[in-house]
Motif scaffolding. Sequence first.
Motif, short mmCIF file in Angstrom:
data_model
loop_
_atom_site.label_atom_id
_atom_site.label_comp_id
_atom_site.label_asym_id
_atom_site.label_seq_id
_atom_site.Cartn_x
_atom_site.Cartn_y
_atom_site.Cartn_z
N THR A 1 0.83 -1.20 0.00
CA THR A 1 0.00 0.00 0.00
C THR A 1 0.87 1.25 0.00
O THR A 1 0.60 2.21 -0.73
CB THR A 1 -0.93 0.00 1.22
OG1 THR A 1 -1.77 -1.16 1.17
CG2 THR A 1 -1.79 1.24 1.27
N ALA A 2 1.92 1.24 0.80
CA ALA A 2 2.83 2.38 0.87
C ALA A 2 3.51 2.62 -0.46
O ALA A 2 3.63 3.77 -0.92
CB ALA A 2 3.87 2.15 1.96
N ASP B 1 -1.44 14.19 8.39
CA ASP B 1 -1.22 15.63 8.54
C ASP B 1 -1.16 15.99 10.02
O ASP B 1 -2.02 16.67 10.56
CB ASP B 1 -2.34 16.40 7.83
CG ASP B 1 -2.13 17.91 7.86
OD1 ASP B 1 -1.00 18.36 8.14
OD2 ASP B 1 -3.11 18.64 7.62
N THR B 2 -0.09 15.58 10.68
CA THR B 2 0.03 15.79 12.12
C THR B 2 0.22 17.26 12.50
O THR B 2 -0.06 17.64 13.63
CB THR B 2 1.20 14.98 12.70
OG1 THR B 2 2.41 15.36 12.03
CG2 THR B 2 0.96 13.48 12.53
N ASP C 1 5.85 12.92 5.46
CA ASP C 1 4.71 12.76 6.37
C ASP C 1 4.07 11.38 6.17
O ASP C 1 3.73 10.70 7.15
CB ASP C 1 3.65 13.83 6.13
CG ASP C 1 4.11 15.24 6.47
OD1 ASP C 1 5.00 15.40 7.33
OD2 ASP C 1 3.57 16.18 5.86
N VAL C 2 3.93 10.99 4.91
CA VAL C 2 3.33 9.68 4.60
C VAL C 2 4.25 8.57 5.10
O VAL C 2 3.78 7.62 5.73
CB VAL C 2 3.06 9.54 3.08
CG1 VAL C 2 2.53 8.14 2.75
CG2 VAL C 2 2.09 10.60 2.61
N ARG C 3 5.55 8.70 4.86
CA ARG C 3 6.51 7.68 5.35
C ARG C 3 6.44 7.56 6.87
O ARG C 3 6.46 6.46 7.41
CB ARG C 3 7.93 8.04 4.92
CG ARG C 3 8.23 7.75 3.49
CD ARG C 3 9.73 8.00 3.18
NE ARG C 3 9.88 8.22 1.78
CZ ARG C 3 10.08 9.39 1.20
NH1 ARG C 3 10.18 10.49 1.90
NH2 ARG C 3 10.21 9.47 -0.11
N ASP C 4 6.41 8.71 7.55
CA ASP C 4 6.35 8.70 9.02
C ASP C 4 5.08 7.99 9.51
O ASP C 4 5.12 7.21 10.46
CB ASP C 4 6.40 10.12 9.58
CG ASP C 4 7.74 10.79 9.37
OD1 ASP C 4 8.74 10.10 9.06
OD2 ASP C 4 7.79 12.04 9.51
N TYR C 5 3.97 8.27 8.86
CA TYR C 5 2.71 7.63 9.25
C TYR C 5 2.78 6.12 9.03
O TYR C 5 2.39 5.35 9.90
CB TYR C 5 1.53 8.23 8.47
CG TYR C 5 0.23 7.54 8.79
CD1 TYR C 5 -0.37 7.69 10.03
CD2 TYR C 5 -0.39 6.71 7.86
CE1 TYR C 5 -1.56 7.05 10.34
CE2 TYR C 5 -1.58 6.06 8.15
CZ TYR C 5 -2.16 6.24 9.39
OH TYR C 5 -3.33 5.59 9.69
N ILE C 6 3.28 5.71 7.89
CA ILE C 6 3.39 4.27 7.60
C ILE C 6 4.34 3.62 8.59
O ILE C 6 4.07 2.52 9.09
CB ILE C 6 3.84 4.05 6.15
CG1 ILE C 6 2.72 4.48 5.20
CG2 ILE C 6 4.23 2.59 5.90
CD1 ILE C 6 3.11 4.60 3.76
N SER D 1 4.75 4.49 11.63
CA SER D 1 4.04 4.37 12.90
C SER D 1 3.10 3.16 12.89
O SER D 1 2.83 2.57 13.94
CB SER D 1 3.25 5.64 13.23
OG SER D 1 2.08 5.75 12.43
N LEU D 2 2.62 2.79 11.72
CA LEU D 2 1.76 1.61 11.62
C LEU D 2 2.55 0.33 11.79
O LEU D 2 2.02 -0.69 12.25
CB LEU D 2 1.06 1.56 10.25
CG LEU D 2 0.09 2.69 9.93
CD1 LEU D 2 -0.42 2.53 8.51
CD2 LEU D 2 -1.06 2.70 10.92
N GLN D 3 3.82 0.36 11.44
CA GLN D 3 4.64 -0.84 11.49
C GLN D 3 5.26 -1.05 12.86
O GLN D 3 5.70 -2.14 13.16
CB GLN D 3 5.73 -0.77 10.42
CG GLN D 3 5.14 -0.83 9.02
CD GLN D 3 6.18 -0.69 7.94
OE1 GLN D 3 7.21 -0.06 8.13
NE2 GLN D 3 5.90 -1.27 6.79
N ARG D 4 5.31 -0.02 13.69
CA ARG D 4 5.86 -0.17 15.03
C ARG D 4 4.78 -0.70 15.96
O ARG D 4 3.64 -0.26 15.90
CB ARG D 4 6.36 1.17 15.56
CG ARG D 4 7.65 1.63 14.93
CD ARG D 4 8.19 2.85 15.64
NE ARG D 4 7.39 4.05 15.41
CZ ARG D 4 7.50 4.82 14.35
NH1 ARG D 4 8.34 4.53 13.40
NH2 ARG D 4 6.75 5.90 14.22
N PRO D 5 5.16 -1.63 16.84
CA PRO D 5 4.16 -2.10 17.80
C PRO D 5 3.77 -0.99 18.77
O PRO D 5 4.58 -0.11 19.07
CB PRO D 5 4.87 -3.24 18.54
CG PRO D 5 6.32 -3.07 18.27
CD PRO D 5 6.45 -2.26 17.00
#
Length: 99
Positions: free
Chosen positions: A32-33, A70-71, A81-86, A88-92
Amino acid sequence: MHRTRLAVAMLAMLLAVAASHAQSGYGGIANTAQKAMKNFDIADKNHDGLLTREEAEKVPFIKAHFDQIDTTHRGAVSKQDVRDYIGSLQRPAPASTTH
């Protein structure tokens, strides 16, 4: 000899399980990323390196998560921003403690 075969069989089974988890879990996020990043440049009509909410309409993942991406609440998101969000999804999620 029997132990070696057993160890090889167990290793093969573990690798198969790990591969299936990668495909169904984080692999889906990675796919998706990758699509979102590819479509980012296409959707960026004015080529300023940012997607407004309107431009993000063309990128389903970014559109669906625009407010979370959009933090800074500037009304536009960058690739970082998109990379940072993705990421955050991958970190427990952090473990909660109750005392």
